[in-house]
Design a protein around this motif. Structure first.
Motif, short mmCIF file in Angstrom:
data_model
loop_
_atom_site.label_atom_id
_atom_site.label_comp_id
_atom_site.label_asym_id
_atom_site.label_seq_id
_atom_site.Cartn_x
_atom_site.Cartn_y
_atom_site.Cartn_z
N VAL A 1 -25.78 20.73 -38.98
CA VAL A 1 -26.95 20.49 -38.15
C VAL A 1 -26.48 20.52 -36.71
O VAL A 1 -25.57 19.79 -36.33
CB VAL A 1 -27.58 19.11 -38.47
N SER A 2 -27.11 21.36 -35.89
CA SER A 2 -26.81 21.40 -34.46
C SER A 2 -27.75 20.42 -33.76
O SER A 2 -28.95 20.44 -34.02
CB SER A 2 -27.05 22.80 -33.90
N VAL A 3 -27.20 19.60 -32.90
CA VAL A 3 -27.99 18.55 -32.26
C VAL A 3 -27.78 18.59 -30.75
O VAL A 3 -26.66 18.75 -30.27
CB VAL A 3 -27.58 17.16 -32.79
N LEU B 1 -36.28 19.97 -35.77
CA LEU B 1 -37.01 18.70 -35.67
C LEU B 1 -36.74 18.10 -34.31
O LEU B 1 -35.59 17.95 -33.89
CB LEU B 1 -36.55 17.73 -36.77
N TYR B 2 -37.82 17.80 -33.60
CA TYR B 2 -37.74 17.12 -32.31
C TYR B 2 -38.20 15.69 -32.51
O TYR B 2 -39.24 15.46 -33.13
CB TYR B 2 -38.66 17.78 -31.28
N GLY C 1 -34.57 14.16 -28.74
CA GLY C 1 -33.47 14.69 -29.54
C GLY C 1 -33.97 15.84 -30.38
O GLY C 1 -35.11 15.82 -30.87
N LYS C 2 -33.13 16.84 -30.54
CA LYS C 2 -33.49 18.02 -31.33
C LYS C 2 -32.37 18.33 -32.31
O LYS C 2 -31.20 18.36 -31.93
CB LYS C 2 -33.71 19.22 -30.41
N MET D 1 -30.32 11.08 -34.22
CA MET D 1 -30.32 9.73 -33.65
C MET D 1 -28.93 9.24 -33.24
O MET D 1 -28.83 8.22 -32.57
CB MET D 1 -30.98 8.75 -34.63
N THR D 2 -27.88 9.98 -33.60
CA THR D 2 -26.55 9.61 -33.07
C THR D 2 -26.51 9.81 -31.56
O THR D 2 -25.65 9.24 -30.89
CB THR D 2 -25.42 10.44 -33.71
N GLN D 3 -27.44 10.60 -31.02
CA GLN D 3 -27.48 10.87 -29.59
C GLN D 3 -28.18 9.77 -28.79
O GLN D 3 -28.22 9.82 -27.56
CB GLN D 3 -28.21 12.20 -29.34
#
Length: 194
Positions: free
Chosen positions: A23-25, A140-141, A156-157, A183-185
């Motif tokens: 997953v790219s975040v 997902l945003y 977050g995306k 949500m780690t961001q």
């Protein structure tokens, strides 16, 4: 036997790596906000209703967000500091792998008197054809909106392959994984000057 083990090991490695879809975040935020001042949240129904996914998937996403917000010390409230909204987007990706010449494991391709040749395999050159696969990539945003200021404070995306099989448990697991990674961001790590 050693020649037989190596191709199986390579195949197993490829399958395992393909199964661990990443997953790219990324995230963005308002630098003038004190994120420590936020303690409570509620879902922003108007924004969530606009998300173009099934109600079942919305519930899965919201449950995953509740879990992550709770783990960060937030409580759900009728008088929240933050409103949480979501937006989704998806597209089908087509991957084409061109074949070519190469070496690999194979069986002689002739038929004998007793049926297909059942002798030992061989290593050697051959032509490997094209293969096509499709996958559904979703984005997902997650938006966090200051309720009093009515302003977006954090977004977050996460982008990754979606699970499109029949097992609901795997779908829920993938949604939880994407939400947790986004949500780690949060809260954002502000750059401090030295």
């Amino acid at each position: 036997m050693k020649n037989f083990s190596l191709p199986l090991l390579i195949l197993a490695s490829v399958l395992v790596l393909h199964g661990c879809a990443s997953v790219s975040v990324i995230s963005d935020y308002d630098q003038d906000i004190d994120f420590n001042s936020y303690k409570t949240y509620a879902f922003y129904k108007t924004g969530i209703d606009r998300a173009r996914i099934s109600d079942l998937d919305k519930k899965r996403i919201l449950r995953a967000i509740e879990t992550e917000m709770s783990a960060k010390g937030f409580t759900k409230s009728d008088e929240p500091d933050l409103l949480v909204s979501i937006f989704t987007n998806e597209r089908v990706e087509v991957d084409i792998y061109n074949g070519g010449w190469g070496y690999g494991w194979g069986w002689p391709g002739y038929y004998g008197f007793y049926g297909p040749y059942a002798g030992p395999g061989f290593w050697g050159p051959g032509f490997y054809g094209n293969s096509v696969s499709t996958r559904t990539e979703g984005a997902l945003y997650i938006d966090l909106i200051d309720k009093n200021k009515k302003a977006l404070t954090w977004q977050g995306k996460g982008v990754g392959d979606l699970y499109t099989g029949k097992k609901i448990e795997k779908k829920e697991e993938r949604i939880r994984e994407i939400v947790a990674k986004i949500m780690t961001q949060y809260p954002p790590e502000t750059d401090s000057e030295d």
